[in-house]
Design an enzyme around this catalytic site. Structure first.
Site, PDB file in Angstrom:
ATOM      1  CG  HIS A   1      -2.040  -1.021   1.109  1.00 23.12           C
ATOM      2  ND1 HIS A   1      -2.786  -1.451   2.183  1.00 23.12           N
ATOM      3  CD2 HIS A   1      -2.507  -1.703   0.042  1.00 23.12           C
ATOM      4  CE1 HIS A   1      -3.663  -2.355   1.771  1.00 23.12           C
ATOM      5  NE2 HIS A   1      -3.512  -2.527   0.482  1.00 23.12           N
TER       6      HIS A   1
ATOM      7  CB  CYS B   1       5.544  15.599 -13.362  1.00 24.98           C
ATOM      8  SG  CYS B   1       6.368  15.946 -11.788  1.00 24.98           S
TER       9      CYS B   1
ATOM     10  CD  GLU C   1     -11.221  -7.783  17.108  1.00 27.20           C
ATOM     11  OE1 GLU C   1     -11.483  -7.787  15.884  1.00 27.20           O
ATOM     12  OE2 GLU C   1     -11.377  -6.799  17.845  1.00 27.20           O
TER      13      GLU C   1
END
Ligand code: OAD
Length: 237
Positions: A114, A125, A209
């Site tokens: 990412h 540019c 979790e």
């Protein structure tokens, strides 16, 4: 055979990390309660549309995240993965995180899916700049005069193709694959553990979790990454 034994015998180890591994370094996750900034969720700010509509607001959010990252240091989870790289013959760390903490911890072969929060890219540019300076309310501009944006993959944008294909090829060839601190919701990264499992890897999840992949992995550890990774991997940090 336990995980330590499998790691010892493995030629190829790959790891996918998400925001959870940096939580213990004080960087808020995206989907946790502390991930909210003002009243906004990440999905409302990390988009090209949000940037077009209000670049100042989006930059203000990144400036806040950059300050969190600047104060942060790697935790035992990052350090354990850097240590793992030293013992595995072929090792790849695939991360969705943009904070740069894996590199600070000493990891070398990192695939950043990412982007990186310290880089900015010109919207015209495409020139890149790297800076750790706070923006202080100013919008950053390129030498060509156009606006700079964070060099981060936003929702609705394509991931860097070469990085992504290398990540999938590592997932396919890994004998041991770890998924650490990721909600396993965001495509296409969440497919990596699935592809690894389908290709025969021993897949281990570490997450506070249960996640959508918890049922299909070989081992799931619902604990803090920094607390469990050093002993789970059998490394000294
Ligand atoms: P999330 O915020 O979606 O998920 C973080 C996960 O880490 C959750 O499942 C938590 O349960 C878990 N967690 C929290 N603290 C932990 C700890 N100490 N040890 C282990 N697990 C812990 O973050 P990501 O999965 O990384 O994209 O999110 C994926 C992408 O969505 C991010 O890269 C970001 C976001 O929008 C971009 O910025 C492009």
């Amino acid at each position: 055979m336990d995980l330590k034994g499998r790691i010892k015998n493995a030629e190829r180890v790959a790891v996918l990390t998400g925001a959870g591994i940096s939580a213990e370094s004080g960087i808020p996750t995206f989907r946790g309660a502390d991930g909210l900034w003002k009243q906004f969720r990440a999905e409302e700010l990390a988009t090209p549309q949000a940037f077009q509509r209000d670049p100042k607001l989006v930059w203000e959010w990144y400036d806040w995240r950059r300050q969190k990252c600047a104060q942060a240091v790697p935790n035992p989870g990052h350090l354990a993965l850097a240590e793992l790289e030293r013992i595995a013959p072929h090792f790849t760390l695939i991360t969705q995180n943009v904070d740069g903490l894996h590199a600070l911890a000493g990891s070398k072969h990192i695939l950043e899916l990412h982007g990186n929060i310290w880089r900015m890219r010109c919207v015209a540019c495409e020139a890149m700049q790297e800076s750790r300076e706070p923006l202080g309310g100013e919008l950053p501009h390129c030498d060509c005069g156009a606006l700079m944006r964070p060099d981060i993959v936003w929702f609705g944008e394509a991931l860097p193709q070469q990085v992504l294909s290398e990540a999938f090829s590592c997932a396919r060839s890994a004998e041991v694959f770890l998924s650490v601190g990721t909600s396993a919701w965001v495509m296409p990264a969440c497919q990596l553990p699935v592809v690894a499992k389908q290709s025969g890897a021993y897949v281990v999840e570490v997450n506070l979790e249960k996640t959508p992949i918890s049922e299909m992995v070989d081992e799931a550890h619902h604990r803090k990454a920094g607390e469990i990774l050093p002993s789970l991997l059998g490394v000294e940090i």
